[in-house]
Motif scaffolding. Structure first.
Motif, short mmCIF file in Angstrom:
data_model
loop_
_atom_site.label_atom_id
_atom_site.label_comp_id
_atom_site.label_asym_id
_atom_site.label_seq_id
_atom_site.Cartn_x
_atom_site.Cartn_y
_atom_site.Cartn_z
N PRO A 32 49.37 37.41 44.34
CA PRO A 32 49.33 37.09 45.78
C PRO A 32 50.26 38.03 46.54
CG PRO A 32 49.71 35.12 44.44
CD PRO A 32 49.91 36.29 43.55
N ILE A 33 49.96 38.28 47.80
CA ILE A 33 50.86 39.08 48.63
C ILE A 33 51.18 38.38 49.95
CG2 ILE A 33 50.14 41.30 47.66
CD1 ILE A 33 48.37 41.68 50.13
N SER A 88 50.17 32.40 39.82
CA SER A 88 50.97 31.39 40.51
C SER A 88 50.27 30.94 41.80
CB SER A 88 52.35 31.95 40.85
OG SER A 88 53.02 32.38 39.68
N CYS A 89 50.29 29.65 42.04
CA CYS A 89 49.66 29.03 43.23
C CYS A 89 48.13 29.10 43.18
CB CYS A 89 50.17 29.65 44.53
SG CYS A 89 51.96 29.55 44.75
N LYS A 90 47.58 29.68 42.13
CA LYS A 90 46.13 29.77 41.95
C LYS A 90 45.43 30.36 43.17
CE LYS A 90 45.99 25.96 38.63
NZ LYS A 90 45.39 24.67 38.25
N ASN A 91 45.94 31.49 43.63
CA ASN A 91 45.33 32.20 44.74
C ASN A 91 43.88 32.55 44.38
OD1 ASN A 91 44.55 35.00 45.93
ND2 ASN A 91 46.18 34.29 47.28
N MET A 122 52.76 33.30 35.30
CA MET A 122 52.73 32.33 36.40
C MET A 122 54.09 31.66 36.50
SD MET A 122 50.47 29.09 35.06
CE MET A 122 51.06 27.98 33.78
N ASP A 123 54.37 31.07 37.66
CA ASP A 123 55.65 30.41 37.83
C ASP A 123 55.61 29.01 37.22
OD1 ASP A 123 54.64 28.52 39.73
OD2 ASP A 123 54.91 29.97 41.35
#
Length: 272
Positions: A24-25, A85-88, A109-110
């Motif tokens: 993610p950005i 992470s966050c499943k973007n 992933m976090d």
């Protein structure tokens, strides 16, 4: 007495293999764009220590349509690290493409993200979302070893990253063909034109006559960004590293238009 000239020695630099990054950005959940910049720096440090050159899969030396660039890099990069992470949604889609190519892939992933059912069979390297220094040091060491080990294992006969878990499947292949420079330019212009056409159906745009207003605002935002951070357009042309803060800056300046992120990036790239 004449001084004898010493022959100049030129050091030839060996180009490092590319390790692609998918992550993610933009802000998602409680993670800001600044958070992702820091995560990218951590991944880049580990990749460099492993002997690879870090490169976002959306980056390229030329200015092109971002979707084509992503697919090409997902296929060509020797190894790719995906931060789920966050499943973007964009990240998960790009991870799916990379796994379909059955090429060396590492998932990170976090510690606040849950496993996805389809990819849970693949090892995930966990890092703390709060980016705790001591835990990040351990994470980077693990990632460095994982990069080296994954590439070495991929060279063994019969190795498969993902598809082996589902039977005798064949990985996807991409065919490349050479085209003239003029054809390539026309194709890129055509793709950008399609992106602009898509804006006409955006309910936030309303009247198609508003598109020039939006384009003008994007252009002005790029100029404001360059003035604020002391970056020239030439610098933006020559390096992709400066573009991600630019994308986020322009996105924040044009939130009222609700332009899809990939379209906004294409327009910015075309303007630069």
């Amino acid at each position: 007495m004449a001084t004898e000239k010493q022959p100049q020695q030129t050091e030839l630099k060996t180009k490092k293999p590319i390790c692609g990054i998918v992550m993610p950005i933009s802000s998602i959940e409680d993670c800001s764009s600044t958070h992702w910049d820091e995560v990218k720096r951590i991944l880049t440090d580990a990749i460099s220590s492993a002997g690879y050159e870090a490169n976002m899969v959306s980056d390229a030396d030329d200015i092109g349509v971002i979707q084509s660039r992503i697919v090409q890099n997902l296929y060509n990069n020797e190894i790719v690290i995906c931060d789920v992470s966050c499943k973007n949604p964009n990240v998960m889609f790009e991870l799916g493409m990379r796994l379909a190519f059955d090429k060396p892939t590492i998932i990170v992933m976090d510690d606040r993200t849950t496993y996805s059912f389809d990819t849970s069979i693949i090892e995930h390297i966990i890092y703390p979302r709060d980016l705790n220094y001591h835990k990040i040091v351990t994470f980077k060491e693990t990632l460095i070893n994982k990069i080296t080990g994954t590439v070495e294992n991929s060279k063994k006969s019969g190795h498969t990253t993902f598809l082996k878990h589902f039977g005798n499947l064949t990985s996807a292949r991409i065919e490349f063909k050479e085209v003239s420079s003029s054809d390539a330019i026309l194709a890129k212009l055509s793709d950008v034109q399609k992106q602009l056409s898509n804006l006409k159906s955006n309910p936030y745009i309303g009247d198609a006559n508003n598109i020039p207003v939006l384009i003008s605002q994007i252009k002005r935002s790029i100029q404001d960004y360059c003035c604020q951070f002391g970056i020239s357009i030439t610098m933006l042309k020559n390096t992709n590293n400066n573009r991600y803060p630019l994308y986020n800056y322009v996105k924040n300046q044009t939130l009222q238009w609700n332009v899809p992120e990939y379209i906004l990036k294409n327009i910015i790239d075309a303007m630069i």
